[in-house]
Enzyme design. Structure first.
Site, short mmCIF file in Angstrom:
data_model
loop_
_atom_site.label_atom_id
_atom_site.label_comp_id
_atom_site.label_asym_id
_atom_site.label_seq_id
_atom_site.Cartn_x
_atom_site.Cartn_y
_atom_site.Cartn_z
N CYS A 114 36.44 47.84 42.55
CA CYS A 114 37.63 47.08 42.18
C CYS A 114 38.80 48.01 42.50
O CYS A 114 38.83 49.15 42.04
CB CYS A 114 37.59 46.76 40.69
SG CYS A 114 39.11 46.04 40.05
N GLU B 28 38.92 32.48 43.69
CA GLU B 28 38.13 32.08 42.52
C GLU B 28 37.95 30.55 42.49
O GLU B 28 36.99 30.05 41.93
CB GLU B 28 38.82 32.53 41.22
CG GLU B 28 38.98 34.03 41.10
CD GLU B 28 37.82 34.73 40.40
OE1 GLU B 28 37.10 34.08 39.65
OE2 GLU B 28 37.65 35.95 40.66
N CYS C 217 42.15 44.78 48.09
CA CYS C 217 41.68 44.02 46.93
C CYS C 217 40.33 43.42 47.30
O CYS C 217 40.14 42.94 48.43
CB CYS C 217 42.67 42.91 46.59
SG CYS C 217 42.07 41.78 45.32
N1 DGL Z 1 38.93 43.24 41.72
C1 DGL Z 1 40.37 43.25 41.71
C2 DGL Z 1 40.87 44.28 42.72
O1 DGL Z 1 40.21 44.62 43.68
C3 DGL Z 1 40.94 41.88 42.02
C4 DGL Z 1 40.73 40.87 40.93
C5 DGL Z 1 41.42 41.23 39.64
O2 DGL Z 1 42.66 41.22 39.57
O3 DGL Z 1 40.69 41.53 38.71
O4 DGL Z 1 41.95 44.77 42.57
#
Ligand code: DGL
Length: 259
Positions: free
Chosen positions: A72, A151, A183
């Site tokens: 993440c 999503e 992301c």
């Molecule tokens: N997994 C998050 C990221 O890569 C994106 C989704 C979220 O905001 O939790 O920053």
């Protein structure tokens, strides 16, 4: 030798990293935790993201993992260093590998990074890129609407194309030659992003770059079976459905846990 690789993300986005790891270094056991009860992390404070990340790491360690992947970008930005201090286990995030790949590819030395509000305001990609080459110009753009679109499963939707155009046209007008998808959800929009960019720039997916770093640590494993086990903190049915729909993953071993 086969390892147990622990991966966590705020939800389904980290499945892009999981899939890249399965392809790049097969034969290991993977334990994936998606914190679907608390997604999105991208809009939360650094303290909250750190608290969630520590708890996710503790959960995966309780499952006996040998290496931990923070799949993440927002959690990597705010919690990777803290996790490294706290846990004596090899830890891989998604930021440094993606940044390195962008530096290698950019020819005109102008890179654009897109990510959540949290990742962009942390300046983590900028810092990482400057550390490697201070002469590179980095332009960052938060794209908060991309995560809910993914999503919702709106991968090929006209609304998604419109929003991609809105976020990316100003970047393309700035003469960037490399776009870093900072992301986990964004690789799922990569077809539409590529179409919008018409092959004019390099597009980097930090999931693949991260998987190469994991490969450097674990190599290929010896396990012939698909032994990936998934845990989520909410709505396993939605997780299973999106995993199939977006990544063609058959999510069989899935459990609900509070983490
Ligand atoms: N997994 C998050 C990221 O890569 C994106 C989704 C979220 O905001 O939790 O920053």
């Amino acid at each position: 030798m086969s390892y147990k690789i622990g991966i966590f993300d705020s939800g389904i986005g980290g499945l892009t990293v999981l899939k890249a790891i399965q392809n790049c270094c097969p034969g290991h056991q993977i334990i994936y935790f998606g914190d679907t009860a608390k997604v999105p992390y991208g809009e939360k404070s650094s303290q909250t993201i750190q608290k969630y990340s520590v708890s996710n790491a503790e959960f995966l360690l309780s499952q006996g993992v040998d290496i931990l992947v923070v799949a993440c970008n927002t959690a990597t930005a705010y919690a990777l260093e803290l996790l490294k201090e706290r846990f004596q286990i090899p830890l891989v995030g998604v930021v440094a590998p993606g940044a390195k790949r962008a530096v290698e590819l950019s020819k005109n030395r102008h890179i654009a990074v897109i990510g959540t509000k949290g990742t962009v305001s942390s300046d983590i990609y900028k810092k990482e890129i400057y550390r490697m080459d201070p002469s590179i110009k980095v332009t960052s753009q938060a794209c908060p609407l991309f995560v809910p679109l993914v999503e919702e499963g709106w991968i090929d939707h006209p609304a998604t194309e419109l929003i991609i155009k809105e976020y990316l046209t100003p970047l393309l007008e700035m003469d960037i030659d490399t776009l870093l998808l900072g992301c986990t959800h964004y690789p799922l929009l990569s077809k539409a992003i590529h179409q919008h960019c018409e092959g004019k720039i390099s597009i980097i997916d930090s999931a693949h770059a991260c998987a190469e770093n994991v490969k450097a640590l674990v190599g290929n494993g010896k396990n012939g079976l698909d032994c990936t086990k998934y845990f989520v903190s909410d709505d396993p049915d939605k997780f299973r459905l999106l995993g199939k729909q977006l990544l063609n993953l058959s999510i069989n071993e899935l459990e609900l846990t509070s983490g």
